[in-house]
Design a protein around this motif. Structure first.
Motif, mmCIF file in Angstrom:
data_model
loop_
_atom_site.group_PDB
_atom_site.id
_atom_site.type_symbol
_atom_site.label_atom_id
_atom_site.label_comp_id
_atom_site.label_asym_id
_atom_site.label_seq_id
_atom_site.Cartn_x
_atom_site.Cartn_y
_atom_site.Cartn_z
ATOM 1 N N HIS A 179 -2.273 -1.089 -2.337
ATOM 2 C CA HIS A 179 -3.423 -0.212 -2.143
ATOM 3 C C HIS A 179 -3.133 0.790 -1.051
ATOM 4 O O HIS A 179 -2.158 0.671 -0.317
ATOM 5 C CB HIS A 179 -4.707 -1.000 -1.883
ATOM 6 C CG HIS A 179 -4.825 -1.620 -0.525
ATOM 7 N ND1 HIS A 179 -4.155 -2.754 -0.165
ATOM 8 C CD2 HIS A 179 -5.546 -1.257 0.559
ATOM 9 C CE1 HIS A 179 -4.469 -3.073 1.093
ATOM 10 N NE2 HIS A 179 -5.307 -2.174 1.556
ATOM 11 N N HIS B 124 -4.397 3.355 2.219
ATOM 12 C CA HIS B 124 -5.322 3.551 3.342
ATOM 13 C C HIS B 124 -5.426 5.048 3.589
ATOM 14 O O HIS B 124 -4.398 5.716 3.701
ATOM 15 C CB HIS B 124 -4.784 2.872 4.607
ATOM 16 C CG HIS B 124 -4.990 1.392 4.634
ATOM 17 N ND1 HIS B 124 -4.488 0.594 5.643
ATOM 18 C CD2 HIS B 124 -5.653 0.576 3.789
ATOM 19 C CE1 HIS B 124 -4.847 -0.661 5.405
ATOM 20 N NE2 HIS B 124 -5.535 -0.711 4.283
ATOM 21 N N SER C 94 -5.974 -5.026 6.933
ATOM 22 C CA SER C 94 -7.234 -5.363 7.584
ATOM 23 C C SER C 94 -7.503 -6.845 7.348
ATOM 24 O O SER C 94 -6.804 -7.496 6.575
ATOM 25 C CB SER C 94 -8.361 -4.531 6.968
ATOM 26 O OG SER C 94 -8.557 -4.921 5.622
HETATM 27 ZN ZN LIG Z 1 -6.360 -2.193 3.279
#
Ligand SMILES: [Zn+2]
Length: 120
Positions: A69, A71, A79
């Protein structure tokens, strides 16, 4: 260390740029060997600072080895929410941060420990 096809890295870079400022999210698929050879794109919700994968849609064929993914900022560390997904969804997880070059990709294991990626 994990091996990944250079073309997959390029696809991640392009896809992350395309959906920016939303987050790009996809699964990683492996071939015969322990190498990432493709993106397994699933119906996902893209949003600002959140993305979710429909876990019920992940194919149960052992092809999926992890996730990728993006950011939208300069930080490509996981995170606390990412760490939960990492432990549940496979053994290799990539995060790409802005400006989404191949060199902005970091790889982590299921515990969130950084691992080396080798492009093939
Ligand atoms: Zn993330």
């Amino acid at each position: 260390m994990f091996r990944i096809k250079e073309t997959v890295l390029e696809s991640i870079s392009l896809a992350a740029q395309k959906v920016y400022p939303n987050e790009f999210i996809s699964m990683l698929g492996k071939g015969e060997k322990e190498e990432i050879i493709e993106l397994v794109v699933l119906p996902a919700v893209y949003g600002r600072n959140f993305s979710s994968i429909r876990v019920d849609l992940i194919p149960f064929d052992n092809k999926v080895v992890g996730t990728v993914h993006s950011h939208p900022g300069r930080n490509n560390n996981p995170s606390s929410g990412d760490l939960k997904v990492f432990s549940a969804l496979g053994k290799i997880h990539l995060i790409i941060c802005w400006p989404f070059n191949i060199t902005d990709i970091k790889a982590f294991d299921r515990n969130g420990k950084e691992v080396k990626l080798e492009a093939i």
